[in-house]
Design an enzyme around this catalytic site. Structure first.
Site, PDB file in Angstrom:
ATOM      1  N   ASP A   1      56.192  28.067  54.079  1.00 15.27           N
ATOM      2  CA  ASP A   1      55.046  28.969  54.007  1.00 15.27           C
ATOM      3  C   ASP A   1      55.026  29.575  52.601  1.00 15.27           C
ATOM      4  O   ASP A   1      56.066  29.982  52.097  1.00 15.27           O
ATOM      5  CB  ASP A   1      55.219  30.080  55.045  1.00 15.27           C
ATOM      6  CG  ASP A   1      53.920  30.463  55.715  1.00 15.27           C
ATOM      7  OD1 ASP A   1      52.963  30.757  54.988  1.00 15.27           O
ATOM      8  OD2 ASP A   1      53.873  30.479  56.955  1.00 15.27           O
TER       9      ASP A   1
ATOM     10  N   ASP B   1      49.387  30.647  52.666  1.00 15.94           N
ATOM     11  CA  ASP B   1      48.906  31.820  53.389  1.00 15.94           C
ATOM     12  C   ASP B   1      47.659  32.426  52.734  1.00 15.94           C
ATOM     13  O   ASP B   1      47.645  32.656  51.520  1.00 15.94           O
ATOM     14  CB  ASP B   1      50.036  32.859  53.395  1.00 15.94           C
ATOM     15  CG  ASP B   1      49.759  34.041  54.288  1.00 15.94           C
ATOM     16  OD1 ASP B   1      49.615  33.844  55.505  1.00 15.94           O
ATOM     17  OD2 ASP B   1      49.682  35.170  53.764  1.00 15.94           O
TER      18      ASP B   1
ATOM     19  N   GLU C   1      45.536  28.152  54.480  1.00 16.54           N
ATOM     20  CA  GLU C   1      44.984  29.018  55.530  1.00 16.54           C
ATOM     21  C   GLU C   1      43.842  29.817  54.910  1.00 16.54           C
ATOM     22  O   GLU C   1      44.027  30.473  53.892  1.00 16.54           O
ATOM     23  CB  GLU C   1      46.057  29.964  56.064  1.00 16.54           C
ATOM     24  CG  GLU C   1      45.562  30.764  57.252  1.00 16.54           C
ATOM     25  CD  GLU C   1      46.136  32.162  57.361  1.00 16.54           C
ATOM     26  OE1 GLU C   1      46.137  32.705  58.465  1.00 16.54           O
ATOM     27  OE2 GLU C   1      46.578  32.718  56.329  1.00 16.54           O
TER      28      GLU C   1
ATOM     29  N   HIS D   1      51.243  31.628  65.293  1.00 15.38           N
ATOM     30  CA  HIS D   1      51.950  32.911  65.401  1.00 15.38           C
ATOM     31  C   HIS D   1      51.009  34.110  65.305  1.00 15.38           C
ATOM     32  O   HIS D   1      51.455  35.231  65.507  1.00 15.38           O
ATOM     33  CB  HIS D   1      53.006  32.986  64.297  1.00 15.38           C
ATOM     34  CG  HIS D   1      52.385  33.023  62.936  1.00 15.38           C
ATOM     35  ND1 HIS D   1      51.704  31.944  62.406  1.00 15.38           N
ATOM     36  CD2 HIS D   1      52.283  34.016  62.011  1.00 15.38           C
ATOM     37  CE1 HIS D   1      51.223  32.264  61.216  1.00 15.38           C
ATOM     38  NE2 HIS D   1      51.559  33.514  60.952  1.00 15.38           N
ATOM     39  N   ASP D   2      49.746  33.909  64.980  1.00 15.63           N
ATOM     40  CA  ASP D   2      48.785  35.007  64.873  1.00 15.63           C
ATOM     41  C   ASP D   2      47.831  35.069  66.064  1.00 15.63           C
ATOM     42  O   ASP D   2      46.923  35.905  66.081  1.00 15.63           O
ATOM     43  CB  ASP D   2      47.912  34.827  63.615  1.00 15.63           C
ATOM     44  CG  ASP D   2      48.705  34.992  62.333  1.00 15.63           C
ATOM     45  OD1 ASP D   2      49.690  35.754  62.333  1.00 15.63           O
ATOM     46  OD2 ASP D   2      48.328  34.352  61.330  1.00 15.63           O
TER      47      ASP D   2
END
Ligand code: GLC
Length: 558
Positions: free
Chosen positions: A100, A213, A263, A335-336
């Site tokens: 990430d 990210d 993302e 995970h969000d």
């Protein structure tokens, strides 16, 4: 950038949230050795690439998305040597590793930020978005001195103003997320050089790519004086984004055999085509269009609606067809987001059927599928009762800010909503077996284990051919053996059907049908009758014109 037939197009990705995957030393927090211990499980599942959420040194105000030191490993997760061993072990099994990359912002404890606060004229003085603020017209309760107001009215994604005042420097700094996550100023050339050097450092260590990210937020609008509303929306797809991405690609990953997934909140398919198409700098984009289908039209995140199948079909079909010369990153949860079986399926009566139907959707579209840990076991949302039980900075921040502003009286008003929305639903520990704490830890887990773990766990499902896990294994195997499922053209069938999502995938002479009854009632369907099945989540039917609740079928199109 992409061309057909690369390793990452053929691949299935598995996302690991390190904090909650497997704890090897009993401190209640997952770690790298813990992941290492579970590689057989991942191998048997059949996945090819692991994406690790951030494992860097971090004070963890936002679970690792606030990086203090990009070149070291968070102590709770182990050492750099543990990380190197994990990478080597993955490569030995022909699996790849994606890291990430969090470079829209750093932690406020990062040495760049500390230097930037202290010395506006020093080497790091312009590494962050510092502004003087406006004169306050009325008495204001905004951050900073009484006679000043923040430079504009942007709100942070996690509640409250997107600007905080730093007493030491005597200026405001921008943070689109938490106050502890100051945004880097990407217009400063040295910021970019330092970021690229760090990326190259990881690429040289042998990683296979980055998940970037919120990367479409790095270029802020030139004029910050009059912004209102959410800062994220104002910054998405900013004026110099394409220039920055192209430069980053040329300086770093273009020189390696690495995959990149950006993302991008609020990204449109037109933008994604430019960022990822044949000449685009990135390989894939995570868009959010299907993640807001249960948002209320007026109240957004604050209002819960039932996601409609018509809207789901529309979003998926738009991305499948309009990005046909690019490549989709496919996901239903991460995970969000809440757990997929609770959000899009029926996590009680039809847990198995709906979880496997959603798996079928995820793994039969054109693009690279991303499975989030635990969804292959159909872990459900957690029955949170209070705000105090939650660690998720976003949920806690938003609710607290709304209480402070008097928009809601107390947590009780939004309890049901928060239960559905909180990111902690996805972050509860992985459920390995029926022993204490689901085999995740010998200590006290940092977040509670879902109480359903005695029934829903990997060990139980490994022994059961009719389990969600076994179905995922078969599905991944089928995808790996069937190029039409990976590369085939997508064509929506029965567009107006109210409960069935059906599509055809065609690669040269190979034509496959995917038919999903996304409903808890049976659906009638004449067209499927003669099709030989490749895989389904029920035993072969006697009545071939009726799909049972949440029935999923992959069939040869005769
Ligand atoms: C991304 C991450 C999320 C994080 C945010 C800020 O959306 O997925 O977990 O909180 O960025 O870094």
């Amino acid at each position: 950038m992409n061309s057909e037939g690369t390793w990452w197009q053929d691949a299935v990705v598995y996302q690991i949230y390190p904090q909650s995957f497997n704890d090897s030393d009993g401190d209640g927090v997952g770690d790298l050795s813990g992941i290492h211990e579970r590689l057989d499980y991942l191998d048997e599942l059949g996945v090819d690439i692991i994406w690790l959420n951030p494992v860097y040194d971090s004070p963890h105000h936002d679970d690792g998305y606030d990086v203090r030191d990009y070149r070291s490993i968070r102590e709770e997760y182990g050492t750099m040597a543990d990380w190197e061993q994990l990478l080597a072990a993955l490569h030995e099994r022909d699996m790849r590793l994606i890291m990430d990359l969090v470079v829209n912002h750093t932690s406020d404890e990062h040495e760049w930020f500390q230097a930037s606060r202290r010395a506006p004229d020093g080497e790091y003085g312009d590494y962050y978005v510092w502004r003087d603020g406006r004169p306050a017209t009325d008495a204001t309760d905004s951050p900073g001195p009484p006679d000043r107001a923040p430079p504009n009215d942007w709100e942070a994604a996690f509640g409250g103003p997107a600007w905080s005042y730093d007493d030491l420097r005597g200026q405001y700094y921008l943070h689109l997320f938490l106050e502890e996550q100051p945004d880097l100023d990407w217009t400063t050339p040295d910021v970019r050089t330092d970021v690229y050097e760090m990326m190259e450092w990881w690429l040289e260590k042998g990683i296979d790519g980055f998940r970037l990210d919120v990367i479409n937020l790095v270029s802020k609008p030139a004029d910050l004086s009059s912004g209102r509303g959410p800062g994220i929306e104002a910054c998405a797809g900013g004026p110099r984004l394409e220039e920055f991405l192209a430069e980053m690609a040329a300086e770093t990953f273009d020189n390696y055999d690495a995959v990149t997934i950006g993302e991008m909140p609020a990204v449109t398919v037109e933008q994604a085509r430019r960022y990822t198409g044949p000449d685009g700098p990135l390989d894939m984009v995570f868009h959010f269009d299907h993640m807001t289908l249960d948002y209320d039209e007026e109240d957004g995140w604050w209002g819960l609606t039932e996601p409609s199948l018509a809207d789901l079909k529309e979003v998926i079909t738009r991305w499948q067809t309009e990005l046909a010369d690019g490549w989709n990153a496919l996901y239903l949860g991460n995970h969000d987001q809440p757990r997929i079986v609770s959000r899009f399926g029926d996590d009680e009566q039809y847990r198995y059927e709906s979880a496997t139907a959603l798996a079928t959707l995820l793994l039969t579209l054109r693009g690279t599928p991303f499975i989030y840990q635990g969804d292959e076991l159909s872990i459900r949302n957690y029955p949170f009762e209070s705000l105090a039980e939650q660690e998720d900075a976003m949920t806690v921040g938003r609710v607290q800010a709304a209480i402070d502003r008097g928009e809601i009286d107390s947590f009780e008003t939004v309890r049901e909503l928060v239960r559905e929305r909180t990111r902690d639903n996805a972050r509860t520990p992985m459920q390995w077996d029926a022993t204490a704490n689901a085999g995740f830890t010998d200590g006290d887990p940092w977040l509670p284990v879902n109480p359903d773990y005695r029934e829903v766990n990997a060990a139980a499902q490994q022994d059961d051919p009719r389990s969600v896990l076994a179905y995922y294994q078969r599905l991944i195997e089928l995808r790996h053996e069937t190029p039409a499922l990976v590369y085939g053209e997508y064509e929506l069938l029965l567009p107006a059907h109210e409960s069935v999502f059906a599509y055809r995938r065609t690669l040269e002479d190979d034509r496959l049908l995917v038919v999903l009854n996304l409903d808890d009632e049976p659906s009638r369907l004449e067209t499927l009758a003669a099709s030989p099945r490749l895989l389904g989540n029920y035993d072969d039917p006697t009545d071939t014109t009726t799909l049972r609740p949440y029935e999923a079928v992959i069939a040869q199109d005769p």
